[in-house]
Each structure stands twice: as structure tokens, then as C-alpha cells.
Design an enzyme around this catalytic site. Structure first.
Site, PDB file in Angstrom:
ATOM      1  CG  ASP A   1      34.265  37.832  37.521  1.00 32.66           C
ATOM      2  OD1 ASP A   1      33.936  37.269  38.586  1.00 32.66           O
ATOM      3  OD2 ASP A   1      35.446  38.072  37.217  1.00 32.66           O
TER       4      ASP A   1
ATOM      5  CD  GLU B   1      41.054  39.134  32.885  1.00 24.61           C
ATOM      6  OE1 GLU B   1      40.628  40.114  32.221  1.00 24.61           O
ATOM      7  OE2 GLU B   1      41.592  39.248  33.995  1.00 24.61           O
TER       8      GLU B   1
ATOM      9  CG  ASP C   1      41.715  36.578  36.985  1.00 25.00           C
ATOM     10  OD1 ASP C   1      40.855  36.770  36.113  1.00 25.00           O
ATOM     11  OD2 ASP C   1      41.657  37.074  38.123  1.00 25.00           O
TER      12      ASP C   1
END
Length: 509
Positions: free
Chosen positions: A397, A344, A297
Site C-alpha cells: 500500500d 496487521e 489484514d
């Protein structure tokens, strides 16, 4: 990382159905694996597995190494003899579609303490040896983690930098004295980790045997109030009293005039480099034991990161600082060999970040909900996606695809219709079909989209500190018809199941 064309589902284990008020690693998790296999899927993507702190976000954990004890299957503890059926919590008054984290923390931690006492008194010699082996093998993180949680409990959940000075600064004699005084607390915390990882590795082996690979998730930053910072203070930018000097975030952009101030302490990369990034290497090694591949991430933070003075209330006043870049991933390759990493790379990504990603062959991510503005050059449109990538309709998200579609204005809906070339009477399946048909090697679909759920099933709303992460699906929602429909599209677009994989695991309960 070489990808074989495949597809799968994004679902965090907390979202699984079943008794106990939260998804767990027991029978319902195996049933979900069975559904994936029957539907021709090869991937199960999860969120971070760590023990959650304030807000119960998987991205805000007390440890980058420990597992979340809330995921332990209580019926399996009964099967092991550590609990009795009569110990299991009352199911009345629960909403099976939501996790009541406050109630779950109280119930499960109390039962894990009881199970640990029973284990200590009645476990067989074989199980005691397995526990001792686990504690020895994972001792490099486990003892500090258990002590950290016990001390937080003693000091009424205050962060570590507000503890007495000798504990804040980790005086060896003070730590040894605290560990002795809190031995019972340490034991049940270690038992909970033993139970978690025994169940997790059994589930992973079950999935691998059925051709399902698990894609994990590593947040680049860790929480300030975590054992990772307390036990490794020299590896972060902190003052003498343990307060952060600079914190993480992103600068102002089109979406936020003040940027985002995340508040995570920033790594002291020069000191990490002097240790050949040993803390990170241990983190990668342990995470890649738990999963078959990992998503990093905020990958861009390895190239450069936004450093905000800790006294600032917003992210406006900050500066870009260079990350460890190529040297870091060369150390990963040198220490661990070729590793299965997904970058990501969403948001504003510079050519330097792309060069770092591509230089090591890491696949990136493409989100179809981001594709339908900006014209034909939009990098998320299917015709601009490259094979070495993962395509999603949306992630944890995003809103669900049905929620996204319902909130689109007419102009953007018309753009979606024009691109996909038909009337779109079957959203979210229309967008899922586009994802599955794309050239991206891996396609991952949120389970909410598969179930055709709206915004009420959204997992996370970034920027909101409460009210997230609590969605669960009901067992009757995941029907054989849905699985058959997904299987047909999977075959149609050549996303055959990957071969089974598996590894030896540390001690079993």
C-alpha cells in the site's frame, strides 16, 4: 507464534515475469524461490490468492477459499497433456512490465475451458481419481463457488442479490436445477481450482524444501459480491432481500475528512459465535494449509470495528462496535491449536487492540517509511521496535522506498539522514539496511526496493479503484549481484535461513 530471526521478500505471484501476460505458478515462480534461497532469505510474503473481482484487487475476491485461476501456469497444462503448445496465447503486443487484466481474463479463462474439456476426454484414470478426490475433499466450498461463478456468468456478472429470488434465497431445488443446467461451466471452474491448487502446493513444497516459508494474507472482511456472503447470508448483517444493513470502513482522521467507506458487509458475530466460528475456523485451516503463516489484514476489527449505515455515501456517520475479541482467538486456539498469525496493526491502534494482540503473542508490523516524523517516540523508529514484530521498509500500500524518498521534503529528508547518521547516497538500500539491522525478528522487503525502482513500480494506491496491482518485474532485473548484496547483509545482521518445513497436500494433477 515464536519467530526465529529471518528475512525475506514481499512479492505477489502476479508480479512474476514470464509468458502469458501475468505471473504464474510455473518455472518463473520456482526461479524466484531459487533466488531467495541463494540470497540467504527465509520468507516469501504474498498477497491473498483468491479469484479477483472488480479492479482485480487481491483484497476483493469472489471467494475466501478459492484460488485465482489467472495464476495457473499454462506451460504446465501443456506438460500435463491438457493443452498443446499451439494453444498458448500470442505474446505480441504485450507490455512485460504490466498485467493487462482484461486481456488475461479473456485469454486464460478460454484456455482453461479448453483444458477442462481435454482433461474430461483424455485424462488418465489416475488423474481423474485425483480430481475426484480434490472435489470431494474441498466440496465444502468448491461446489458453491463454481455454481456462484456460473450463475454470475448466466446473469451477466450482476451481483447475487439481483438474481431471481429462488437463487438469491438459495432454494435447494432451484440450486440443484441450476447446477444440472450449468454442469459444463461447473466442471471447468472446478478443474481450474484443481489445477491451481496442484500447482500451488507443488510450488510451496519446492519453497519449503529450500528453506523458504510462505507468509500468506487473510483480509478480515470479504466482498459483498462473493460466494462467501451468498452461501452464508445469515452470518452477515443483511436485509431480507440480501442488501447490507451496515458496511465496513474507518472513521474520519488526519488523512481523510470523510473517512474510508470500504463497503464490505459486516459479520453477524453473535451468530458466528453460536456456531463456534465454524466458517472462520474452516477459513483459517485452509489458508494455513496453503501457507506457513498468515497475516490478518485490519486485525483491529477483531477488537472493534467501524459500522457505517449502508445508505451513507461516506464513513462520517458510523459507530464503533465491539468485535469478538478474545473469545474468537480462544476458539482458534481450541480448534486449531497454536497458529502462525501476524497482526496487521497499522494506523490508529488502541490499547485494547494491543492487549488483544499481545495476549495471544501475535507479532505486529512496523513500517520504516512511517518512522521519521513525530520525534524520537515514533513507534516505527528502529529503536522503538520490539523483537516480536515484522519490520518493512514499506508494504504493497506504500510507495516504493525510492519513490517515497524522492517525494519527501527537505525537512523530512534531513530527519532521515540525522537518524541513520550518514549521507544516504544509496536509497533504498540505506533504509533496507536499517530494517535488516533492527531487532525485529522478521524483516520483509518489497522486491521493488531491492530492485531500486521508483513510483512507477508501486503496487497499490489506496483510494483509487483502478490502475493498481498490475506491476511486474523483468527477469533481467533480478541479478546475481543484487542477490549477493542481500545475502551479505542478511549474514551481517544474523538473519539466517529458517529450517525447511512442509506438509502433505491434497490431490495432485
Amino acid at each position: 507464534m515464536k519467530l526465529t530471526r529471518a528475512s525475506g521478500i514481499l512479492l505477489h505471484p502476479t508480479c512474476l515475469p514470464g509468458p502469458g501476460g501475468i505471473g504464474s505458478l510455473g518455472a518463473e515462480a520456482q526461479a524466484f524461490v531459487d533466488f531467495l534461497a541463494a540470497a540467504g532469505q527465509s520468507l516469501w510474503q504474498i498477497l491473498p490468492l483468491g479469484p479477483t473481482g472488480y479492479g482485480d484487487s487481491p483484497y476483493s475476491a469472489f471467494s475466501a477459499f478459492a484460488g485465482n485461476p489467472l495464476l495457473v501456469s499454462l506451460p504446465q497444462l501443456v506438460a500435463w497433456g491438457d493443452l498443446r503448445n499451439g494453444d498458448l496465447p500470442d505474446e505480441s503486443g504485450r507490455d512485460p512490465r504490466r498485467v493487462d487484466f482484461g486481456r488475461i481474463h479473456r485469454e486464460k479463462e478460454s484456455l482453461l475451458q479448453r483444458a477442462a474439456r481435454n482433461f474430461r476426454q483424455h485424462a488418465s484414470a489416475e488423474r481423474r481419481q485425483a480430481f475426484d478426490d480434490f472435489c470431494a475433499l474441498q466440496g465444502y466450498w468448491l461446489h458453491d463457488y463454481a455454481l456462484f461463478r456460473a450463475l454470475r456468468e448466466r446473469y451477466r456478472q450482476r451481483p447475487w442479490n439481483l438474481w431471481p429470488a429462488e437463487l438469491r434465497h438459495r432454494d435447494p431445488q432451484a440450486l440443484a436445477r441450476a447446477a444440472e443446467e450449468l454442469e459444463t461451466e461447473l466442471h471447468w471452474r472446478k478443474y481450474a481450482e484443481f489445477a491451481f491448487f496442484t500447482q500451488w502446493f507443488a510450488l510451496k513444497d519446492y519453497a519449503n524444501a529450500r528453506g523458504i516459508q510462505i507468509l500468506g494474507d487473510i483480509p478480515i472482511f470479504v466482498s459483498f459480491d462473493s460466494v462467501d456472503v451468498w452461501a452464508n447470508q445469515s452470518l452477515f448483517h443483511l436485509d431480507e432481500e440480501g442488501y447490507p444493513l451496515v458496511v465496513a470502513g474507518v472513521p474520519p482522521d488526519y488523512f481523510s475528512a470523510t473517512g474510508q467507506r470500504w463497503g464490505n458487509p459486516l459479520y453477524h458475530w453473535e451468530r458466528m459465535a453460536a456456531q463456534d466460528y465454524s466458517w472462520w475456523m474452516a477459513r483459517f485451516r485452509w489458508n494455513l494449509t496453503q501457507t506457513d503463516a498468515v497475516r490478518i489484514d485490519h486485525f483491529r476489527g477483531f477488537e472493534s470495528y467501524w459500522a457505517i449505515p449502508a445508505e451513507e455515501d461516506t464513513a462520517v456517520r458510523g459507530e464503533w462496535r465491539p468485535g469478538p475479541g478474545e473469545a474468537f482467538f480462544q476458539a482458534v486456539r481450541r480448534t486449531l491449536g497454536e497458529v502462525a498469525i501476524v497482526a496487521e496493526d497499522l494506523g490508529v491502534i488502541t490499547p485494547e487492540v494491543e492487549a488483544l494482540r499481545d495476549g495471544f503473542g501475535f507479532p505486529g508490523m512496523k513500517i520504516l517509511q512511517f518512522a521519521f516524523d513525530g520525534g524520537p517516540a515514533n513507534p516505527y523508529l528502529p529503536h522503538n521496535i520490539r523483537p516480536n514484530s515484522l519490520v518493512y521498509t514499506g508494504t504493497h500500500d506504500n510507495d516504493t522506498t525510492l519513490g517515497w524518498w524522492r517525494h519527501l521534503d527537505k525537512k523530512h529528508k534531513d530527519q532521515v539522514r540525522a537518524y541513520l547518521g550518514h549521507g544516504l547516497r544509496d536509497m533504498p538500500w540505506d533504509l533496507m539496511r536499517a530494517a535488516l539491522a533492527s531487532v525485529a525478528d522478521w524483516c520483509v522487503l518489497p522486491l521493488q526496493d531491492l530492485l531500486g525502482l521508483g513510483s512507477e513500480a508501486r503496487m497499490n494506491r489506496p483510494g483509487l479503484s483502478t490502475g493498481n496491482w498490475d506491476w511486474r518485474y523483468l527477469p533481467e532485473q533480478l541479478t546475481a549481484d543484487i542477490g549477493q548484496r542481500l545475502a551479505e547483509l542478511t549474514r551481517l545482521y544474523g538473519r539466517r535461513p529458517a529450517p525447511a518445513a512442509g506438509q502433505n497436500r491434497p490431490g495432485k494433477a
